[in-house]
Scaffold this motif. Sequence first.
Motif, PDB file in Angstrom:
ATOM      1  N   VAL A 179       0.861  -1.184   0.000  1.00 26.15           N
ATOM      2  CA  VAL A 179       0.000   0.000   0.000  1.00 26.15           C
ATOM      3  C   VAL A 179       0.894   1.230   0.000  1.00 26.15           C
ATOM      4  CG1 VAL A 179      -1.659   1.316   1.360  1.00 26.15           C
ATOM      5  CG2 VAL A 179      -1.929  -1.154   1.138  1.00 26.15           C
ATOM      6  N   ASP A 180       0.581   2.186  -0.863  1.00 22.97           N
ATOM      7  CA  ASP A 180       1.388   3.403  -0.926  1.00 22.97           C
ATOM      8  C   ASP A 180       1.100   4.343   0.231  1.00 22.97           C
ATOM      9  OD1 ASP A 180       2.808   3.160  -3.645  1.00 22.97           O
ATOM     10  OD2 ASP A 180       0.734   2.710  -4.131  1.00 22.97           O
ATOM     11  N   GLU A 181      -0.191   4.400   0.645  1.00 23.67           N
ATOM     12  CA  GLU A 181      -0.577   5.261   1.772  1.00 23.67           C
ATOM     13  C   GLU A 181      -1.609   4.522   2.610  1.00 23.67           C
ATOM     14  OE1 GLU A 181      -2.001   9.138   0.702  1.00 23.67           O
ATOM     15  OE2 GLU A 181      -0.717   9.222  -1.074  1.00 23.67           O
ATOM     16  N   LEU A 182      -1.459   4.585   3.928  1.00 21.45           N
ATOM     17  CA  LEU A 182      -2.452   4.043   4.848  1.00 21.45           C
ATOM     18  C   LEU A 182      -2.912   5.145   5.775  1.00 21.45           C
ATOM     19  CD1 LEU A 182      -4.073   1.791   6.252  1.00 21.45           C
ATOM     20  CD2 LEU A 182      -2.033   1.318   7.636  1.00 21.45           C
ATOM     21  N   HIS A 183      -4.215   5.368   5.823  1.00 19.35           N
ATOM     22  CA  HIS A 183      -4.794   6.388   6.695  1.00 19.35           C
ATOM     23  C   HIS A 183      -5.697   5.707   7.713  1.00 19.35           C
ATOM     24  CE1 HIS A 183      -3.371   9.733   4.194  1.00 19.35           C
ATOM     25  NE2 HIS A 183      -3.676   8.964   3.162  1.00 19.35           N
ATOM     26  N   SER A 184      -5.347   5.819   8.986  1.00 21.22           N
ATOM     27  CA  SER A 184      -6.145   5.235  10.063  1.00 21.22           C
ATOM     28  C   SER A 184      -7.029   6.315  10.655  1.00 21.22           C
ATOM     29  CB  SER A 184      -5.225   4.622  11.122  1.00 21.22           C
ATOM     30  OG  SER A 184      -4.487   3.553  10.574  1.00 21.22           O
ATOM     31  N   ILE A 185      -8.086   6.626   9.930  1.00 22.70           N
ATOM     32  CA  ILE A 185      -9.022   7.684  10.311  1.00 22.70           C
ATOM     33  C   ILE A 185     -10.434   7.169  10.071  1.00 22.70           C
ATOM     34  CG2 ILE A 185      -9.832  10.028   9.802  1.00 22.70           C
ATOM     35  CD1 ILE A 185      -6.991  10.666   8.837  1.00 22.70           C
ATOM     36  N   PRO A 186     -11.374   7.404  10.992  1.00 17.73           N
ATOM     37  CA  PRO A 186     -12.749   6.940  10.779  1.00 17.73           C
ATOM     38  C   PRO A 186     -13.340   7.519   9.492  1.00 17.73           C
ATOM     39  CG  PRO A 186     -12.439   7.620  13.054  1.00 17.73           C
ATOM     40  CD  PRO A 186     -11.205   8.040  12.312  1.00 17.73           C
ATOM     41  N   LEU A 187     -14.032   6.700   8.755  1.00 17.09           N
ATOM     42  CA  LEU A 187     -14.652   7.158   7.509  1.00 17.09           C
ATOM     43  C   LEU A 187     -15.696   8.224   7.772  1.00 17.09           C
ATOM     44  CD1 LEU A 187     -14.984   3.699   5.753  1.00 17.09           C
ATOM     45  CD2 LEU A 187     -13.519   5.582   5.037  1.00 17.09           C
ATOM     46  N   GLU A 188     -16.340   8.179   8.944  1.00 21.33           N
ATOM     47  CA  GLU A 188     -17.330   9.200   9.275  1.00 21.33           C
ATOM     48  C   GLU A 188     -16.717  10.594   9.287  1.00 21.33           C
ATOM     49  OE1 GLU A 188     -18.147   5.771  12.253  1.00 21.33           O
ATOM     50  OE2 GLU A 188     -16.495   6.494  10.989  1.00 21.33           O
ATOM     51  N   GLN A 189     -15.415  10.669   9.565  1.00 18.75           N
ATOM     52  CA  GLN A 189     -14.730  11.956   9.566  1.00 18.75           C
ATOM     53  C   GLN A 189     -14.085  12.254   8.222  1.00 18.75           C
ATOM     54  OE1 GLN A 189     -12.015  12.555  12.877  1.00 18.75           O
ATOM     55  NE2 GLN A 189     -13.193  11.164  14.156  1.00 18.75           N
ATOM     56  N   LEU A 190     -13.455  11.235   7.631  1.00 17.03           N
ATOM     57  CA  LEU A 190     -12.646  11.492   6.443  1.00 17.03           C
ATOM     58  C   LEU A 190     -13.487  11.764   5.199  1.00 17.03           C
ATOM     59  CD1 LEU A 190      -9.821  11.729   5.322  1.00 17.03           C
ATOM     60  CD2 LEU A 190      -9.837   9.264   4.897  1.00 17.03           C
ATOM     61  N   LEU A 191     -14.556  11.011   4.979  1.00 17.25           N
ATOM     62  CA  LEU A 191     -15.319  11.207   3.746  1.00 17.25           C
ATOM     63  C   LEU A 191     -15.950  12.603   3.660  1.00 17.25           C
ATOM     64  CD1 LEU A 191     -16.831   7.680   3.112  1.00 17.25           C
ATOM     65  CD2 LEU A 191     -15.481   9.020   1.495  1.00 17.25           C
ATOM     66  N   PRO A 192     -16.590  13.123   4.725  1.00  8.64           N
ATOM     67  CA  PRO A 192     -17.074  14.510   4.633  1.00  8.64           C
ATOM     68  C   PRO A 192     -15.962  15.507   4.364  1.00  8.64           C
ATOM     69  CG  PRO A 192     -18.086  13.398   6.497  1.00  8.64           C
ATOM     70  CD  PRO A 192     -17.006  12.489   5.991  1.00  8.64           C
ATOM     71  N   ALA A 193     -14.808  15.298   4.987  1.00  7.99           N
ATOM     72  CA  ALA A 193     -13.684  16.205   4.756  1.00  7.99           C
ATOM     73  C   ALA A 193     -13.199  16.118   3.314  1.00  7.99           C
ATOM     74  CB  ALA A 193     -12.550  15.886   5.724  1.00  7.99           C
ATOM     75  N   MET A 194     -13.215  14.928   2.742  1.00  6.57           N
ATOM     76  CA  MET A 194     -12.794  14.768   1.354  1.00  6.57           C
ATOM     77  C   MET A 194     -13.767  15.462   0.401  1.00  6.57           C
ATOM     78  SD  MET A 194     -11.558  10.786   1.498  1.00  6.57           S
ATOM     79  CE  MET A 194     -11.430  10.637  -0.286  1.00  6.57           C
ATOM     80  N   LEU A 195     -15.056  15.345   0.657  1.00  5.58           N
ATOM     81  CA  LEU A 195     -16.045  16.004  -0.207  1.00  5.58           C
ATOM     82  C   LEU A 195     -15.901  17.518  -0.122  1.00  5.58           C
ATOM     83  CD1 LEU A 195     -19.148  13.737   0.504  1.00  5.58           C
ATOM     84  CD2 LEU A 195     -17.864  13.907  -1.641  1.00  5.58           C
TER      85      LEU A 195
END
Length: 598
Positions: free
Chosen positions: A335-351
Amino acid sequence: MTAPIRSVSHALAQEIHRRDAHTYGVVGNGNIHLVSELCNEGAGYTGMRHEAGAVAAADAHYRSTGRVAVATTTYGPGFTNSLTPLSEALAARIPLVYVAGIEPFIDAKPAPRAMDVDTLGVLKALRVRTIIADPATAGTAIYSAFEFAQDARQPVVVAVPHNVVDAPLESSPDEDGAHEVNVSTIMTPLAGADLENPRDPESSSDPVKAAAQGIIEALRAAQRPLILVGRGVVDSRTEAQAQQLGDELGALFATSAMARNAVDPHWNLGVCGGFAHRGRLSTFQDADVVLVLGASMNLLQMRKGTILHPEARIIRVDWDPAPDATPLKQPFIPVDELHSIPLEQLLPAMLLELAESREDQAQVEGQDSTGLAEAGPRSTWRESIGELPEAEREDLDPGCFAQRGEDGLLDPRYVLRQLDELLPAERSVVTDGGHFLGWVPKYLQCPDPRGTVLVGGAVMTIGLGLASATGVAVARPDRFTALISGDGGTQMALADLGPFFAAAHGAGGALVVMNDSAYGAEVHQYAPKGLAADPMLLPNVNFAEMGRAFGVDGLRVTEPEQLLPGGDVARFLEAHHGTACILDVQISRLPVADFLKE
């Protein structure tokens, strides 16, 4: 008004009932008091016939609903019988609460008898979180077990020493603060994973925002972005956000088997890995950036490392809320990048980051140094390919549309295609382990991600199908339950045949035995290497007759015409609407599923 708590078992039962959690169990000396208290409380209880079935049913209950269930067994052999499904639940990160009777404790130390085993030693070796319930801690123990199981996504054992199962409490839950336990004190969240105090996405020092910026930058720079959606998206209820992200990027989707239908099928390549359709394999290989959201990257999911192009950039998001207790398994491919962050937080931030980056780009691209408008945006991957390739082609998978194998028996692919049309559409599909599993996610559809329950994939078990189907039928009484099992696994699981038949009454259910008279996975892996085949072969059992002792009818299926609309199978299912039944399907063992071919 809640009745006063009388004993350790009563305290456990009250909390289980308060949470409206269903319990699956086999009674014995170590848990009979608990089960009696559950019945007195009016709590949901399903009696199983094998202790492994109790844990497997609780596991499947969660997979089909997202609600934590309870298993309970007695001590000694009752406990040891549960270890395989408990190991599966831990490896698959399935939350459940297992109330297990254990050896007596004296002065807070085990005092084993001749019949006892070192229960705590076994659980420590398995790395299963264990909480001991006694007269001073019973209320806190069961409360903490539910909280930790749900938040840490893993099974928790509440161990009840035999000599205190009916002992009076030394304090009530209100007195000992059971309902004020701070679960965060027994968890170790990773950086950026504070669910109670999510970081402000606008903060420049926020690791969530930083991760979102980097991921969006990579996806926007990609020509052919692919988003792999796993069960983590389903459990975090972020399906809509994942869908929006892919749509706005013009990306293609793929899913894990346990996340089927989590996103729109129109631009979805289907299940990734060993269950992928051959017609889509070249498209998987074309992806230049792959975002893996809450999906494992094990050997099967990655098709033994061949599903993606070696030079594809892989970004994985998989948050383990208790990394010290359940170390995140290493992915099968780098894996080139691994992010250990809850999807509930990361997906809204990505949008949010995607919207902002587009606004910034629009301002820059709106004019060049001369003030003239620049060319429009480049086409997306969806626009460039126009439509997805056909899922299956005879030239890529010879014989995939055959009705029979070369031995004259039914081709399992034909069987499952036809069953997809004949079984009620509002259904849950449960599988046992075995060779036939390689085709079920391809051909037997479900209405939503919770409708697919693939059993045993984490530690490669067979024989848990009937118990798992029982848990699903109890958890989803509004749906027809279709259990797809092999002949070997079905015989291994027979102890829990009766509970499945009972649970399936109402919405109905079918035990579909894919009967090839063999342990098919072993036949295809080892017979070609010259190993003796006889131990891999099984006598041909007429499973259609097996339900008679329970008042359940069966039908043996040997001809393609029986599976046509209006044929024998359709009439049989209609005649048994709302009840349980058995289909014994005589399949060819000659076709080989892709996950074994490669």
